[in-house]
Design an enzyme around this catalytic site. Structure first.
Site, PDB file in Angstrom:
ATOM      1  CE  LYS A  78     -54.264  10.988 -13.830  1.00  0.00           C
ATOM      2  NZ  LYS A  78     -53.187  11.602 -13.005  1.00  0.00           N
ATOM      3  CB  SER A 153     -52.022   8.576 -10.574  1.00  0.00           C
ATOM      4  OG  SER A 153     -52.169   9.963 -10.847  1.00  0.00           O
ATOM      5  CB  SER A 177     -49.537  11.827 -11.125  1.00  0.00           C
ATOM      6  OG  SER A 177     -49.782  11.024 -10.021  1.00  0.00           O
TER       7      SER A 177
HETATM    8  N1  GLN Z   1     -47.732   8.933  -6.399  1.00  0.00           N
HETATM    9  C1  GLN Z   1     -48.121  10.033  -5.580  1.00  0.00           C
HETATM   10  C2  GLN Z   1     -49.267   9.625  -4.707  1.00  0.00           C
HETATM   11  O1  GLN Z   1     -49.533   8.484  -4.648  1.00  0.00           O
HETATM   12  C3  GLN Z   1     -48.493  11.190  -6.449  1.00  0.00           C
HETATM   13  C4  GLN Z   1     -49.752  10.965  -7.160  1.00  0.00           C
HETATM   14  C5  GLN Z   1     -50.143  12.127  -8.016  1.00  0.00           C
HETATM   15  O2  GLN Z   1     -49.324  12.962  -8.371  1.00  0.00           O
HETATM   16  N2  GLN Z   1     -51.427  12.213  -8.323  1.00  0.00           N
HETATM   17  O3  GLN Z   1     -49.879  10.391  -4.059  1.00  0.00           O
END
Ligand code: GLN
Length: 490
Positions: A78, A153, A177
């Protein structure tokens, strides 16, 4: 079976038996990436030449008799993991030309194990998002349904594993995420216990929530990858010094008698009937295998997790993102009227709307006069949530729920309404808030609007540092169901 379809476990055996070479394997992935990444945008950076070079080196090392667990295994990282000499953007224009001087701990552990790095995968910039749409490097599409989101994400990592662009990938999970995109793309995604994996060299989002984990094609691969990345690291003060087991040994043993709690807050009454159907079928399967499933469990503070998370995460994000001022590294605007003006313009131009929303939320929640009302309150709710998990784990070995209330939605559908977007993580946030491990498993498909097949995942959670029970339950379920074997027609 084609080369790109191999699991990590299978590839390790085939490389070890010298029936395939790392060069062949690496080229098989690069061919697919060349063909389809234009469409799916799973990768931000692809290392066409370098990956082949690394693969040839790995093959040469193998000839010499070098033994490393992942020698010649092509993986994707990532793009918020620092990689020495490889551009690391975090999907933001701020870091568009940033080339790290050093590796994150997880990347250096993977390299020591012998991997070939195919490239860096797409994400919502800085990890802020649930759809993959907050990126400036091409919006990822769901490999199962073009025009639908991958989740976020870790959007690119999930899409890359699902599309056979790599054997496995790394991801980071602050509020879901790894698990939510895994669920939308029909792969396995794990968020280990907070403290299990070092975050040194991960672009920080919310430091009390961030955790790193694998995205893989099946549960065994997840255990294999976890084996390599876990362990104490003195460079991350939150990483816990403790013995690490061999997680692959935890896989067998089945789940007869395992106490499974279904928390009703994770399966609300107003669920889409098709999604509900997938969940019920998964529960029946577990019961059939001899698990003791109790439907009557409640973690009453769960509905407050969303509010709690969206105070804590933006607060920490606003502090972590303060470093991007255009002075030390990254994008720098120099057209302003002096230093302060330049800093302001750097941040104004470099950050997107979602990041700015979070910086403002966080700065507000932490400001004098509001701190007690928001941040402190959120910490109190956090304690309640943690306590409810502790109590539930006195009675149950694992907790079962959905990963997300819906399957993948259409691109653009939730962009204008951040609250709707945030809601897709209601079931994943609590595990980060409490620090417990959580895992997303392929559990079936539902129909999209035009008959597309959209994957649905179930979530298992376990006691802190009990990834072994989590993996054992997950593996047993996986062995009894066909879902993880499904592949999209990319
Ligand atoms: N979707 C969640 C956010 O927008 C979690 C994102 C993540 O785990 N990095 O914060």
């Amino acid at each position: 079976m084609e080369l790109h379809e191999l699991t990590l476990k299978e590839a390790i055996s085939a490389l070890g038996a010298k029936t395939i070479s790392s060069e062949e394997l690496t080229k098989a992935y690069l061919t697919r990436i060349t063909k389809y990444n234009r469409k799916l945008h799973a990768f931000i950076t692809v290392r066409f030449k370098e990956a082949i070079k690394e693969a040839r080196l790995a093959d040469a090392e193998r000839k010499k008799g070098t033994k490393k667990p992942f020698l010649g295994i092509p993986v994707a990282i990532k793009d918020n993991f620092l990689t020495q000499g490889i551009r690391t953007t975090s999907a933001s224009p701020v870091l568009d030309d940033y080339i790290p001087q050093y590796d994150s701990t997880v990347v250096s552990r993977l390299k020591n194990a012998g991997v070939v790095i195919l490239g860096k995968t797409n994400l919502d910039a800085w990890g802020h998002g649930s759809s993959g749409e907050h990126t400036v490097y091409g919006i990822p599409h769901n490999p199962y349904a073009y025009g639908y989101v991958t989740g976020g994400s870790s959007s690119g990592s999930a899409a890359a594993v699902a599309s056979d662009f790599c054997i496995a990938a790394t991801g980071s999970d602050t509020g879901g995420s790894n698990r939510q995109p895994a669920s939308y793309c029909n792969v396995v995604g794990l968020k280990p216990t907070y403290g299990r994996v070092s975050r040194y060299g991960l672009v920080a989002f919310a430091s009390s929530l961030d955790q790193i984990g694998p995205l893989t094609k099946d549960v065994r691969d997840c255990a294999l990858l976890l084996n390599t990345i876990v362990g104490h690291d003195s460079r991350d003060a939150t990483s816990v010094p403790m013995e690490v087991p061999d997680f692959t040994e935890a896989l067998t043993g089945g789940i007869r008698g395992l106490r499974v709690g279904v928390a009703r807050e994770y399966v609300p009454d107003d669920l889409d009937p098709a999604v509900r159907g997938v969940f019920d079928a998964a529960v029946r399967e577990l019961e059939r295998m001899g698990a003791q499933v109790d439907w009557d469990v409640s973690l009453p503070s769960t509905p407050h997790a969303l509010a709690c998370y969206y105070i804590i995460a933006p607060s920490e994000a606003s502090a972590n993102l303060a470093r991007y001022d255009g002075v030390k590294y990254g994008f720098s605007c120099q057209d302003g009227d002096g230093m302060w003006d330049n800093m302001e313009k750097t941040r104004q131009q470099g950050f997107g709307d979602e990041v700015k929303r979070r910086i403002m939320l966080g700065a507000y929640a932490l400001s004098a006069g509001y701190y007690d009302a928001y941040y402190l309150k959120a910490l109190q709710v956090r304690t309640l949530i943690r306590r409810e998990f502790d109590e539930a784990f006195e009675r149950f070995d694992v907790l079962l729920g959905l990963v997300s209330p819906t399957p993948a939605f259409k691109l653009g559908e939730k962009l204008a309404d951040p609250y709707q977007m945030y809601l897709s993580d209601v079931f994943t946030l609590p595990a980060n808030i409490a620090g417990v491990p959580g895992m997303s498993l392929p559990a079936g498909f539902v129909d999209g609007e035009a008959g597309e097949r959209l994957p649905v995942g179930i979530q298992l959670m376990a006691r802190p540092f009990d990834e072994e029970t989590l993996l054992r339950a997950a593996y047993a379920y996986e062995q009894a169901t066909p879902w993880h074997e499904q592949r999209p027609e990319v």
